[in-house]
Scaffold this active site. Structure first.
Site, PDB file in Angstrom:
ATOM      1  N   ALA A 144      -1.255 -37.939 -19.833  1.00  0.00           N
ATOM      2  CA  ALA A 144      -2.233 -38.873 -20.663  1.00  0.00           C
ATOM      3  C   ALA A 144      -3.467 -39.496 -20.560  1.00  0.00           C
ATOM      4  CB  ALA A 144      -1.321 -39.544 -22.328  1.00  0.00           C
ATOM      5  N   ARG A 145      -3.287 -40.298 -20.739  1.00  0.00           N
ATOM      6  CA  ARG A 145      -4.434 -41.237 -20.456  1.00  0.00           C
ATOM      7  C   ARG A 145      -4.172 -42.310 -19.429  1.00  0.00           C
ATOM      8  NH1 ARG A 145      -6.789 -37.658 -19.998  1.00  0.00           N
ATOM      9  NH2 ARG A 145      -9.276 -37.878 -21.060  1.00  0.00           N
ATOM     10  N   ARG A 182       3.091 -38.245 -34.198  1.00  0.00           N
ATOM     11  CA  ARG A 182       1.757 -39.482 -35.557  1.00  0.00           C
ATOM     12  C   ARG A 182       2.205 -38.385 -36.628  1.00  0.00           C
ATOM     13  NH1 ARG A 182      -4.345 -40.497 -34.777  1.00  0.00           N
ATOM     14  NH2 ARG A 182      -3.493 -38.108 -34.825  1.00  0.00           N
ATOM     15  N   GLU A 189      -8.396 -46.441 -13.378  1.00  0.00           N
ATOM     16  CA  GLU A 189      -8.069 -45.594 -12.212  1.00  0.00           C
ATOM     17  C   GLU A 189     -10.337 -45.719 -12.149  1.00  0.00           C
ATOM     18  OE1 GLU A 189      -8.599 -41.350 -14.198  1.00  0.00           O
ATOM     19  OE2 GLU A 189      -6.270 -42.307 -14.542  1.00  0.00           O
ATOM     20  N   ARG A 227      -1.388 -29.448 -28.256  1.00  0.00           N
ATOM     21  CA  ARG A 227      -1.130 -28.387 -28.006  1.00  0.00           C
ATOM     22  C   ARG A 227      -0.924 -28.305 -26.382  1.00  0.00           C
ATOM     23  NH1 ARG A 227      -6.314 -29.709 -29.168  1.00  0.00           N
ATOM     24  NH2 ARG A 227      -8.079 -28.154 -30.791  1.00  0.00           N
ATOM     25  N   HIS A 229      -4.982 -37.644 -11.003  1.00  0.00           N
ATOM     26  CA  HIS A 229      -5.524 -37.324 -12.143  1.00  0.00           C
ATOM     27  C   HIS A 229      -6.446 -35.302 -11.871  1.00  0.00           C
ATOM     28  CE1 HIS A 229      -7.403 -38.619 -15.905  1.00  0.00           C
ATOM     29  NE2 HIS A 229      -7.472 -36.718 -16.467  1.00  0.00           N
ATOM     30  N   ILE A 230      -5.269 -34.908 -11.433  1.00  0.00           N
ATOM     31  CA  ILE A 230      -5.194 -33.318 -11.106  1.00  0.00           C
ATOM     32  C   ILE A 230      -4.944 -32.299 -12.091  1.00  0.00           C
ATOM     33  CG2 ILE A 230      -6.008 -33.967  -8.939  1.00  0.00           C
ATOM     34  CD1 ILE A 230      -3.567 -33.635  -8.209  1.00  0.00           C
TER      35      ILE A 230
END
Length: 330
Positions: free
Chosen positions: A237-238, A177, A267, A155, A285-286
């Site tokens: 992403a992460r 993927r 983090e 998304r 991370h905002i």
């Protein structure tokens, strides 16, 4: 009355909705608990409202036998061992969709800030170093009309693609993927390519792939070596999707032009090497942190928790389950 735990501080008026159905324990100090502290507070709790700060693994689950539902205030849920929850009949939920557009806004803004050297030039100005105009002062790559690469075309990836193609006239390429449908590709004007082609051709690469063992260090030294020296990398992403140590070295060596990072390995700690380079924009991370979106995330997490524990208009059918198979066996 069942008991639930709200593991981090959240909007009080939204949390208050839980009190109509449950005995609620909150975290007024917004402390990040150790595993032992989390286990202690989960004793006797049927439900948990969690964030990315709480690791719900097999050890926690074994120590908290009353737990029936873990409802995460995030679209990602790599902090939760879903398989272990499923094995114990515990429903897991997340908060997709409500943060898509806000996160895409931020990702695009972070990419532009890195590409156009905004943070670097602001620090220069604030230091008092600016004394005159130069024809090549903080000259940078363009964004409009260039090639936007997206790794992870869910998304949020699709929302970023729309911004690039329709707003900035960018050629959009992506790797995922599984390939998107022709209808989605046409809507966001994106072309599927293999990962190596994505890395070689992107002028601006944005990472939106979910974190999993398979995506750990999806971007490391070898992948960075394939990118253009003029390219930028943006990670919303992460942490763990990028090898932060390898990225710091690539930035210092000029192997890529710049980076924008909102997430980090380990983090809230940030790799020291990233703090020493000027050509990286760092944010804590905002990406989803607009008031409207964070309220929507909290509200959806509460909706999920109420429904998962058998209350409200959607009793027994939380809106966004991660492991819906658990619901059919209850």
């Amino acid at each position: 009355m069942k008991k639930v735990l709200v593991a981090r501080k959240a909007f009080p008026d939204i949390v208050e909705r839980l009190r109509a159905h449950f005995e609620v324990e909150v975290n007024p100090d917004d402390a990040v608990w150790t595993k032992a502290q989390l286990i202690e507070r989960l004793q006797g709790k049927a439900g948990a409202f969690t964030t990315g700060s709480e690791r719900i693994d097999a050890e926690v689950l074994a120590a908290c036998p009353a737990l029936e539902a873990v409802c995460n205030m995030a679209v990602g849920y790599n902090n939760i061992d879903v398989a272990a929850c499923t094995a114990r009949g515990i429903v897991v939920t997340n908060t997709p969709d409500v943060l898509t557009e806000t996160t895409a806004d931020f990702g695009f803004a972070l990419m532009m800030a890195a590409a156009r050297r905004i943070a670097e030039s602001e620090r220069y100005l604030r230091s008092g170093a600016w004394s005159k105009w130069h024809y090549d002062q903080f000259a940078s790559p363009d964004v409009h009309g260039t090639t936007l690469g997206i790794l992870g075309m869910g998304r949020i990836g699709q929302a970023i693609a729309r911004r690039g193609a329709l707003g900035f006239g960018m050629q959009v390429i992506y790797h995922n993927r599984s390939r998107c449908t022709p209808e989605i590709e046409a809507e966001v004007k994106a072309c599927y390519v293999d990962k190596a082609t994505l890395l070689r051709e992107a002028d601006h690469l944005v990472l939106v792939v979910p974190y999993s063992p398979a995506s750990h260090h999806a971007i490391g030294a070898a992948e960075l070596a394939l990118m253009k020296p003029s390219a930028t990398l943006t990670n919303i992403a992460r942490g763990g999707v990028v090898d932060d140590a390898a990225l710091a070295e690539a930035l210092k060596a000029g192997r890529i032009a710049a980076a924008g990072l909102d997430v980090f390995e380990g983090e809230p700690k940030v790799h020291a090497g990233l703090l020493d380079v000027l050509n990286v924009v760092l944010t804590p991370h905002i990406a989803s942190s607009s008031v409207t979106t964070r309220r929507a995330m909290a509200s959806l997490a509460v909706d999920n928790l109420i429904a998962a524990l058998g209350h409200g208009p959607q009793a027994g059918a939380p809106p966004t389950p991660v492991n819906p198979e658990v619901l059919t066996t209850r």
